[in-house]
Scaffold this motif. Structure first.
Motif, mmCIF file in Angstrom:
data_model
loop_
_atom_site.group_PDB
_atom_site.id
_atom_site.type_symbol
_atom_site.label_atom_id
_atom_site.label_comp_id
_atom_site.label_asym_id
_atom_site.label_seq_id
_atom_site.Cartn_x
_atom_site.Cartn_y
_atom_site.Cartn_z
ATOM 1 N N LEU A 26 10.567 1.182 11.515
ATOM 2 C CA LEU A 26 10.488 2.540 10.968
ATOM 3 C C LEU A 26 9.057 3.072 10.877
ATOM 4 O O LEU A 26 8.830 4.145 10.320
ATOM 5 N N ASP A 27 8.100 2.363 11.429
ATOM 6 C CA ASP A 27 6.702 2.790 11.311
ATOM 7 C C ASP A 27 6.460 4.160 11.929
ATOM 8 O O ASP A 27 5.716 4.967 11.378
ATOM 9 N N GLY A 28 7.070 4.464 13.065
ATOM 10 C CA GLY A 28 6.921 5.782 13.684
ATOM 11 C C GLY A 28 7.492 6.882 12.808
ATOM 12 O O GLY A 28 6.911 7.960 12.679
ATOM 13 N N THR B 297 0.812 -1.219 0.000
ATOM 14 C CA THR B 297 0.000 0.000 0.000
ATOM 15 C C THR B 297 0.844 1.266 0.000
ATOM 16 O O THR B 297 0.376 2.321 -0.410
ATOM 17 N N GLU B 298 2.088 1.180 0.469
ATOM 18 C CA GLU B 298 2.990 2.335 0.503
ATOM 19 C C GLU B 298 4.417 1.858 0.258
ATOM 20 O O GLU B 298 4.790 0.766 0.676
ATOM 21 N N THR B 299 5.217 2.702 -0.391
ATOM 22 C CA THR B 299 6.624 2.385 -0.657
ATOM 23 C C THR B 299 7.473 3.617 -0.359
ATOM 24 O O THR B 299 7.126 4.728 -0.764
ATOM 25 N N TYR B 300 8.584 3.406 0.335
ATOM 26 C CA TYR B 300 9.522 4.478 0.666
ATOM 27 C C TYR B 300 10.926 4.013 0.309
ATOM 28 O O TYR B 300 11.252 2.845 0.445
ATOM 29 N N TYR C 202 17.495 0.864 0.245
ATOM 30 C CA TYR C 202 16.492 -0.184 0.426
ATOM 31 C C TYR C 202 15.125 0.428 0.269
ATOM 32 O O TYR C 202 14.923 1.604 0.567
ATOM 33 N N GLU C 203 14.198 -0.374 -0.207
ATOM 34 C CA GLU C 203 12.816 0.056 -0.212
ATOM 35 C C GLU C 203 12.169 -0.424 1.078
ATOM 36 O O GLU C 203 12.427 -1.532 1.542
ATOM 37 N N TYR C 204 11.354 0.419 1.663
ATOM 38 C CA TYR C 204 10.576 0.100 2.862
ATOM 39 C C TYR C 204 9.130 0.096 2.403
ATOM 40 O O TYR C 204 8.616 1.123 1.955
ATOM 41 N N VAL C 205 8.501 -1.061 2.433
ATOM 42 C CA VAL C 205 7.140 -1.184 1.930
ATOM 43 C C VAL C 205 6.186 -1.537 3.060
ATOM 44 O O VAL C 205 6.565 -2.198 4.024
ATOM 45 N N VAL C 206 4.966 -1.070 2.915
ATOM 46 C CA VAL C 206 3.942 -1.295 3.923
ATOM 47 C C VAL C 206 2.783 -2.048 3.282
ATOM 48 O O VAL C 206 2.366 -1.721 2.161
ATOM 49 N N THR C 207 2.289 -3.058 3.989
ATOM 50 C CA THR C 207 1.102 -3.806 3.574
ATOM 51 C C THR C 207 0.089 -3.747 4.714
ATOM 52 O O THR C 207 0.380 -3.205 5.785
ATOM 53 N N GLU C 208 -1.065 -4.328 4.508
ATOM 54 C CA GLU C 208 -2.046 -4.396 5.588
ATOM 55 C C GLU C 208 -1.539 -5.252 6.750
ATOM 56 O O GLU C 208 -1.947 -5.069 7.886
#
Length: 80
Positions: free
Chosen positions: A67-69, A22-25, A41-47
């Motif tokens: 790294l969520d915060g 859902t998100e990529t950084y 590196y890519e930091y990706v977020v899913t449900e």
């Protein structure tokens, strides 16, 4: 925090597939000593959680939310 990130990248659980992203950084690690070199590196977020994507092994590494915060603070500051 950087030591924790490096520990996860070196010894974390690697997965070939994860849920829908859902998100990529993009995260860059740089050094004062070698300022002309960096690791990305890519930091990706899913449900189901967040992961680092390793372009060398073509796998996702469970980030345990390290790294969520930081990502949340980026979202808060986007409108400023």
């Amino acid at each position: 925090e950087l030591d924790g990130i490096l520990h996860i990248l070196n010894s974390g659980e690697k997965l070939e597939t994860i849920g829908e992203i859902t998100e990529t950084y993009s995260i860059r690690f740089v050094s004062d000593k070698y300022s002309h070199m960096y690791f990305c590196y890519e930091y990706v977020v899913t449900e189901d959680g967040s992961y680092f994507y390793d372009h060398v092994s073509f796998s996702y590494i469970k980030s345990n939310g390290i790294l969520d915060g930081y990502v949340a603070s980026l979202k808060e500051n986007e409108g400023e």
